[in-house]
Design a protein around this motif. Structure first.
Motif, PDB file in Angstrom:
ATOM      1  N   MET A   1      -1.846 -12.737  -1.275  1.00 55.63           N
ATOM      2  CA  MET A   1      -2.681 -13.414  -2.237  1.00 55.63           C
ATOM      3  C   MET A   1      -3.396 -12.344  -3.065  1.00 55.63           C
ATOM      4  O   MET A   1      -3.794 -11.306  -2.540  1.00 55.63           O
ATOM      5  CB  MET A   1      -3.670 -14.320  -1.523  1.00 55.63           C
ATOM      6  N   ARG A   2      -3.594 -12.624  -4.310  1.00 56.27           N
ATOM      7  CA  ARG A   2      -4.182 -11.666  -5.251  1.00 56.27           C
ATOM      8  C   ARG A   2      -5.515 -12.214  -5.800  1.00 56.27           C
ATOM      9  O   ARG A   2      -5.613 -13.387  -6.119  1.00 56.27           O
ATOM     10  CB  ARG A   2      -3.200 -11.452  -6.404  1.00 56.27           C
ATOM     11  N   LEU A   3      -6.523 -11.340  -5.902  1.00 56.63           N
ATOM     12  CA  LEU A   3      -7.804 -11.735  -6.492  1.00 56.63           C
ATOM     13  C   LEU A   3      -7.630 -11.981  -7.981  1.00 56.63           C
ATOM     14  O   LEU A   3      -7.051 -11.156  -8.690  1.00 56.63           O
ATOM     15  CB  LEU A   3      -8.851 -10.635  -6.304  1.00 56.63           C
ATOM     16  N   ASP A   4      -8.166 -13.109  -8.484  1.00 53.89           N
ATOM     17  CA  ASP A   4      -8.119 -13.363  -9.921  1.00 53.89           C
ATOM     18  C   ASP A   4      -9.235 -12.581 -10.601  1.00 53.89           C
ATOM     19  O   ASP A   4     -10.099 -11.970  -9.956  1.00 53.89           O
ATOM     20  CB  ASP A   4      -8.178 -14.859 -10.230  1.00 53.89           C
ATOM     21  N   ASP A   5      -9.225 -12.590 -11.937  1.00 55.89           N
ATOM     22  CA  ASP A   5     -10.204 -11.811 -12.697  1.00 55.89           C
ATOM     23  C   ASP A   5     -11.637 -12.233 -12.399  1.00 55.89           C
ATOM     24  O   ASP A   5     -12.524 -11.383 -12.289  1.00 55.89           O
ATOM     25  CB  ASP A   5      -9.939 -11.942 -14.204  1.00 55.89           C
ATOM     26  N   GLY A   6     -11.882 -13.535 -12.265  1.00 56.38           N
ATOM     27  CA  GLY A   6     -13.233 -14.018 -12.003  1.00 56.38           C
ATOM     28  C   GLY A   6     -13.777 -13.526 -10.673  1.00 56.38           C
ATOM     29  O   GLY A   6     -14.929 -13.075 -10.585  1.00 56.38           O
ATOM     30  N   LEU A   7     -12.974 -13.598  -9.630  1.00 62.21           N
ATOM     31  CA  LEU A   7     -13.420 -13.142  -8.319  1.00 62.21           C
ATOM     32  C   LEU A   7     -13.535 -11.617  -8.284  1.00 62.21           C
ATOM     33  O   LEU A   7     -14.470 -11.068  -7.690  1.00 62.21           O
ATOM     34  CB  LEU A   7     -12.476 -13.643  -7.227  1.00 62.21           C
ATOM     35  N   PHE A   8     -12.626 -10.943  -8.954  1.00 64.36           N
ATOM     36  CA  PHE A   8     -12.701  -9.486  -9.043  1.00 64.36           C
ATOM     37  C   PHE A   8     -14.026  -9.061  -9.688  1.00 64.36           C
ATOM     38  O   PHE A   8     -14.706  -8.165  -9.196  1.00 64.36           O
ATOM     39  CB  PHE A   8     -11.500  -8.954  -9.829  1.00 64.36           C
ATOM     40  N   GLU A   9     -14.406  -9.730 -10.774  1.00 62.50           N
ATOM     41  CA  GLU A   9     -15.680  -9.426 -11.445  1.00 62.50           C
ATOM     42  C   GLU A   9     -16.870  -9.776 -10.553  1.00 62.50           C
ATOM     43  O   GLU A   9     -17.859  -9.033 -10.503  1.00 62.50           O
ATOM     44  CB  GLU A   9     -15.771 -10.157 -12.786  1.00 62.50           C
ATOM     45  N   PHE A  10     -16.786 -10.911  -9.850  1.00 68.36           N
ATOM     46  CA  PHE A  10     -17.849 -11.306  -8.923  1.00 68.36           C
ATOM     47  C   PHE A  10     -18.122 -10.198  -7.909  1.00 68.36           C
ATOM     48  O   PHE A  10     -19.275  -9.907  -7.580  1.00 68.36           O
ATOM     49  CB  PHE A  10     -17.461 -12.609  -8.204  1.00 68.36           C
ATOM     50  N   LEU A  11     -17.077  -9.561  -7.405  1.00 68.73           N
ATOM     51  CA  LEU A  11     -17.214  -8.532  -6.380  1.00 68.73           C
ATOM     52  C   LEU A  11     -17.879  -7.254  -6.901  1.00 68.73           C
ATOM     53  O   LEU A  11     -18.188  -6.364  -6.120  1.00 68.73           O
ATOM     54  CB  LEU A  11     -15.865  -8.219  -5.743  1.00 68.73           C
ATOM     55  N   HIS A  12     -18.132  -7.179  -8.197  1.00 71.01           N
ATOM     56  CA  HIS A  12     -18.841  -6.040  -8.778  1.00 71.01           C
ATOM     57  C   HIS A  12     -20.325  -6.336  -9.006  1.00 71.01           C
ATOM     58  O   HIS A  12     -21.048  -5.492  -9.519  1.00 71.01           O
ATOM     59  CB  HIS A  12     -18.156  -5.603 -10.079  1.00 71.01           C
ATOM     60  N   ARG A  13     -20.771  -7.530  -8.630  1.00 74.63           N
ATOM     61  CA  ARG A  13     -22.182  -7.888  -8.737  1.00 74.63           C
ATOM     62  C   ARG A  13     -22.932  -7.334  -7.527  1.00 74.63           C
ATOM     63  O   ARG A  13     -22.326  -7.005  -6.512  1.00 74.63           O
ATOM     64  CB  ARG A  13     -22.317  -9.420  -8.733  1.00 74.63           C
ATOM     65  N   PRO A  14     -24.276  -7.280  -7.579  1.00 77.18           N
ATOM     66  CA  PRO A  14     -25.033  -6.988  -6.360  1.00 77.18           C
ATOM     67  C   PRO A  14     -24.804  -8.130  -5.359  1.00 77.18           C
ATOM     68  O   PRO A  14     -25.002  -9.303  -5.686  1.00 77.18           O
ATOM     69  CB  PRO A  14     -26.486  -6.956  -6.831  1.00 77.18           C
ATOM     70  N   LEU A  15     -24.348  -7.782  -4.166  1.00 80.91           N
ATOM     71  CA  LEU A  15     -23.963  -8.782  -3.174  1.00 80.91           C
ATOM     72  C   LEU A  15     -24.522  -8.444  -1.807  1.00 80.91           C
ATOM     73  O   LEU A  15     -24.843  -7.299  -1.518  1.00 80.91           O
ATOM     74  CB  LEU A  15     -22.431  -8.853  -3.054  1.00 80.91           C
ATOM     75  N   MET A  16     -24.568  -9.460  -0.976  1.00 82.11           N
ATOM     76  CA  MET A  16     -24.734  -9.290   0.463  1.00 82.11           C
ATOM     77  C   MET A  16     -23.385  -9.647   1.076  1.00 82.11           C
ATOM     78  O   MET A  16     -22.621 -10.429   0.507  1.00 82.11           O
ATOM     79  CB  MET A  16     -25.835 -10.193   1.009  1.00 82.11           C
ATOM     80  N   CYS A  17     -23.110  -9.073   2.230  1.00 88.12           N
ATOM     81  CA  CYS A  17     -21.786  -9.230   2.841  1.00 88.12           C
ATOM     82  C   CYS A  17     -21.929  -9.422   4.343  1.00 88.12           C
ATOM     83  O   CYS A  17     -22.613  -8.646   5.012  1.00 88.12           O
ATOM     84  CB  CYS A  17     -20.970  -7.974   2.529  1.00 88.12           C
ATOM     85  N   ILE A  18     -21.300 -10.469   4.855  1.00 86.41           N
ATOM     86  CA  ILE A  18     -21.215 -10.699   6.299  1.00 86.41           C
ATOM     87  C   ILE A  18     -19.744 -10.639   6.679  1.00 86.41           C
ATOM     88  O   ILE A  18     -18.900 -11.293   6.046  1.00 86.41           O
ATOM     89  CB  ILE A  18     -21.801 -12.077   6.696  1.00 86.41           C
ATOM     90  N   ILE A  19     -19.438  -9.852   7.691  1.00 87.47           N
ATOM     91  CA  ILE A  19     -18.053  -9.774   8.156  1.00 87.47           C
ATOM     92  C   ILE A  19     -17.990 -10.284   9.584  1.00 87.47           C
ATOM     93  O   ILE A  19     -18.935 -10.136  10.359  1.00 87.47           O
ATOM     94  CB  ILE A  19     -17.478  -8.359   8.015  1.00 87.47           C
ATOM     95  N   ALA A  20     -16.886 -10.913   9.913  1.00 86.04           N
ATOM     96  CA  ALA A  20     -16.749 -11.511  11.241  1.00 86.04           C
ATOM     97  C   ALA A  20     -15.328 -11.327  11.751  1.00 86.04           C
ATOM     98  O   ALA A  20     -14.361 -11.376  10.988  1.00 86.04           O
ATOM     99  CB  ALA A  20     -17.100 -12.997  11.190  1.00 86.04           C
ATOM    100  N   GLY A  21     -15.249 -11.115  13.041  1.00 84.18           N
ATOM    101  CA  GLY A  21     -13.970 -11.017  13.728  1.00 84.18           C
ATOM    102  C   GLY A  21     -14.040 -11.815  15.007  1.00 84.18           C
ATOM    103  O   GLY A  21     -15.063 -12.423  15.333  1.00 84.18           O
TER     104      GLY A  21
END
Length: 157
Positions: A1-21
């Motif tokens: 699956m490939r990130l679209d332009d909108g989501l790619f741009e979103f990932l360049h904003r100031p973000l918080m991130c939670i990762i889970a396994g």
């Protein structure tokens, strides 16, 4: 699956991130991400986290190679979750530079929303940094509202 332009741009904003396994016994483990990088292929992403702070998460990813990463914009609660298989590696200098920028951006966003700056550093540390290379296989909208839980490809503009 490939990130679209909108989501790619979103990932360049100031973000918080939670990762889970999850480990082999099905026990979940979660922690905070401290950086990311999306290579040109947009089919993978590197997610940086502190294995020192989240050792159970490192072990779970190592055992099952499964990862879910949730990114939220503190400014407006726009949220996406990205899932897929993952593999671990040690962080390199480029990763640590990305992590420093991610932490500075997240800190700035939180402070602008009234979070006291002095309480943020324990949440976002690069000590023992590791990188999980995620092969993107699922993307979900998690923004509160009627589209929450939808596959990102089904979201309305």
């Amino acid at each position: 699956m490939r990130l679209d332009d909108g989501l790619f741009e979103f990932l360049h904003r100031p973000l918080m991130c939670i990762i889970a396994g999850v480990d082999r016994q099905g026990r979940p483990s979660a922690g905070r991400g401290i950086g990311l990088h999306v290579p040109d292929d947009r089919e993978t992403m590197d997610v940086i986290f502190s294995a020192w702070q989240w050792p159970q998460l490192e072990a779970a990813i190592g055992e099952t190679a499964r990862l879910a990463v949730t990114f939220v914009s503190p400014a407006d609660y726009v949220t996406f979750q990205i899932k897929g298989p993952a593999r671990l590696r040690d962080a390199e200098d480029d990763d640590l530079a990305r992590s420093d920028k991610f932490i500075a951006d997240a800190t700035g966003a939180l402070v602008s929303l009234g979070v006291p700056a002095e309480i943020i550093p324990p949440w976002l540390t690069t000590r023992g940094a590791k990188v999980a290379r995620l092969d993107i296989s699922e993307i979900y909208v998690q923004t509160p509202g009627p589209q929450a839980g939808l596959l990102a490809s089904m979201r309305q503009p």
